[in-house]
Design a protein around this motif. Structure first.
Motif, short mmCIF file in Angstrom:
data_model
loop_
_atom_site.label_atom_id
_atom_site.label_comp_id
_atom_site.label_asym_id
_atom_site.label_seq_id
_atom_site.Cartn_x
_atom_site.Cartn_y
_atom_site.Cartn_z
N PRO A 4 0.79 -1.24 0.00
CA PRO A 4 0.00 0.00 0.00
C PRO A 4 0.81 1.29 0.00
CG PRO A 4 -1.01 -1.60 1.46
CD PRO A 4 0.29 -2.21 1.01
N LEU A 5 1.83 1.39 0.86
CA LEU A 5 2.60 2.62 0.92
C LEU A 5 3.37 2.85 -0.37
CD1 LEU A 5 3.34 5.03 2.68
CD2 LEU A 5 5.23 3.71 3.62
N ALA A 6 3.91 1.79 -0.92
CA ALA A 6 4.63 1.90 -2.19
C ALA A 6 3.67 2.31 -3.31
CB ALA A 6 5.29 0.57 -2.53
N ARG A 7 2.49 1.73 -3.32
CA ARG A 7 1.52 2.05 -4.37
C ARG A 7 1.09 3.52 -4.29
NH1 ARG A 7 -1.76 -1.57 -3.09
NH2 ARG A 7 -3.44 -0.35 -2.14
N SER A 8 0.86 4.00 -3.08
CA SER A 8 0.48 5.41 -2.92
C SER A 8 1.59 6.34 -3.36
CB SER A 8 0.12 5.68 -1.45
OG SER A 8 -0.99 4.91 -1.05
N ALA A 9 2.83 6.00 -3.01
CA ALA A 9 3.96 6.84 -3.39
C ALA A 9 4.14 6.85 -4.90
CB ALA A 9 5.23 6.33 -2.70
N ARG A 10 4.00 5.69 -5.52
CA ARG A 10 4.14 5.61 -6.98
C ARG A 10 3.05 6.43 -7.67
NH1 ARG A 10 7.13 1.17 -8.96
NH2 ARG A 10 5.60 0.83 -10.60
N ASP A 11 1.83 6.34 -7.15
CA ASP A 11 0.72 7.12 -7.73
C ASP A 11 0.99 8.61 -7.60
OD1 ASP A 11 -0.60 4.80 -8.39
OD2 ASP A 11 -1.97 4.86 -6.68
N ALA A 12 1.46 9.02 -6.42
CA ALA A 12 1.71 10.44 -6.19
C ALA A 12 2.82 10.96 -7.09
CB ALA A 12 2.07 10.68 -4.72
N TRP A 13 3.86 10.16 -7.26
CA TRP A 13 4.97 10.58 -8.12
C TRP A 13 4.53 10.69 -9.57
CZ3 TRP A 13 8.44 7.15 -11.18
CH2 TRP A 13 9.51 7.89 -11.75
N ARG A 14 3.79 9.68 -10.03
CA ARG A 14 3.36 9.70 -11.42
C ARG A 14 2.40 10.84 -11.72
NH1 ARG A 14 3.16 3.70 -11.34
NH2 ARG A 14 1.02 3.91 -10.61
N SER A 15 1.55 11.16 -10.75
CA SER A 15 0.59 12.24 -10.98
C SER A 15 1.22 13.62 -10.80
CB SER A 15 -0.59 12.09 -10.02
OG SER A 15 -0.18 12.28 -8.67
N GLY A 16 2.47 13.65 -10.32
CA GLY A 16 3.18 14.92 -10.20
C GLY A 16 2.64 15.82 -9.12
N ARG A 17 2.05 15.26 -8.07
CA ARG A 17 1.52 16.10 -7.01
C ARG A 17 2.66 16.76 -6.26
NH1 ARG A 17 -2.53 11.94 -6.08
NH2 ARG A 17 -1.36 11.11 -4.31
N ALA A 18 2.73 18.09 -6.33
CA ALA A 18 3.80 18.84 -5.67
C ALA A 18 3.73 18.62 -4.17
CB ALA A 18 3.66 20.32 -5.98
N GLY A 19 4.90 18.46 -3.57
CA GLY A 19 4.97 18.31 -2.13
C GLY A 19 5.04 16.86 -1.69
N ALA A 20 4.57 15.92 -2.53
CA ALA A 20 4.60 14.52 -2.13
C ALA A 20 6.04 14.03 -2.02
CB ALA A 20 3.82 13.66 -3.12
N TYR A 21 6.90 14.44 -2.98
CA TYR A 21 8.31 14.07 -2.96
C TYR A 21 9.13 15.28 -3.32
CZ TYR A 21 6.58 9.49 -2.32
OH TYR A 21 5.94 8.43 -1.76
N ARG A 22 8.95 16.34 -2.58
CA ARG A 22 9.62 17.60 -2.83
C ARG A 22 11.13 17.41 -2.82
NH1 ARG A 22 7.00 21.73 0.57
NH2 ARG A 22 7.56 20.20 2.14
#
Length: 306
Positions: free
Chosen positions: A275-293
């Motif tokens: 789950p945590l990996a899936r959420s992180a991958r989704d956030a990175w792919r969608s380009g949500r600023a702040g998720a992996y600043r």
């Protein structure tokens, strides 16, 4: 390289899209973890620390769940990764005692703490050959660079770890030759008659059902865990510890892993990744600023994923 882990900016997690992003969150990574844990506790100091201070006997499922979440945070936690590293160091400050060779140990002593972290690299490298595919030399170097970055998150200094794969293997072979042994904890982890309480997580009805059938489920599950633990451990480590492994077992392992290699890649992502990996991958792919600043992947900075 960042050689300091206190003060200043926190060390960044491994880059999104890197080799660890492909490995650490894949469900096949769950099959690799027992071998890494066994290799860790084969160190006399680490084994003594786990023997004397861990709840792995009384709360194995809770400990496993917490350890898995911690590992996922190191790789996919973004800004939470460094905080998790600080939490772990604080947790281990009081872990000290005397090992089986009558030597005083402390969990955070660099020679002990570094070994716990170092074991992940050879186990990931070896197990990926069976469960995913062999890594290229470029991927191995990228994996090691990213694993060093995780070490910085955990509080290791650059001077505590070999800085290249070329430097790692002599260190690793020396540890196998001089330090590693079949500790009491390791023998428990590979025992086919291990006594493990039933899982205590999930809905009450499921827990009740598991308790009722656990005497039947435990023996085959213990044998399977021991089989994977020994089988996915690098052969040189297996030999150094003195763990038996036969050609028949090797053939069984290869057949099992061949099926896993076929099945897992065709699973939907919600089943393939934790789950945590899936959420992180989704956030990175969608380009949500702040998720992996600050963790944008630099050109040429990482090898392609395995």
């Amino acid at each position: 390289m960042n050689s300091a882990v206190t003060g200043g900016d926190d060390p960044a997690p491994p880059p999104p899209g890197g080799v660890l992003w492909s490995l650490a969150g894949d469900v096949r990574g769950l099959l690799m973890l027992p071998a890494a844990l066994a290799l860790q506790v084969a160190h006399p100091a680490v084994g003594a620390g786990v023997d004397e201070h861990s709840v792995f006997r009384t709360d194995p499922w809770g400990r496993g769940e917490r350890s898995l979440r911690s590992l996922q945070l190191w790789v996919y936690g973004g800004e939470a990764a460094a905080e998790e590293g600080r939490r772990l160091r604080k947790l281990h400050r009081t872990v000290r005692g005397t090992d089986t060779r009558d030597r005083r140990y402390h969990a955070l002593a660099p020679e002990n703490y570094a070994w716990v972290h170092a074991t992940g690299f050879p186990v990931y490298r070896h197990a990926a050959r069976y469960l995913i595919r062999p890594m290229t030399a470029e991927q191995e170097r990228a994996l090691y660079r990213e694993w060093l970055q995780v070490g910085r998150i955990l509080g290791l200094h650059d001077r505590d770890m070999p800085q290249t794969t070329e430097e790692f293997w002599p260190y690793y072979r020396r540890m196998l030759a001089e330090e590693i042994e079949a500790t009491a904890v390791l023998r428990e982890l590979v025992a086919v008659d291990a006594t493990v309480p039933p899982p205590d997580r999930g809905p009450a009805a499921v827990r009740l059902l598991l308790r009722s059938v656990w005497p039947v489920l435990l023996p085959p599950s213990a044998r399977f865990r021991a089989f994977l633990t020994v089988g996915l451990m690098p052969p040189d480590a297996r030999e150094a510890i003195g763990l038996p492994w036969s050609p028949v077992q090797e053939r069984r392992l290869r057949r099992l892993c061949a099926v896993i290699r076929l099945v897992v890649p065709v699973l939907p992502e919600r089943l393939r990744y934790l789950p945590l990996a899936r959420s992180a991958r989704d956030a990175w792919r969608s380009g949500r600023a702040g998720a992996y600043r600050g963790l944008r992947r630099k050109p040429g900075g990482s090898a392609r994923s395995v």
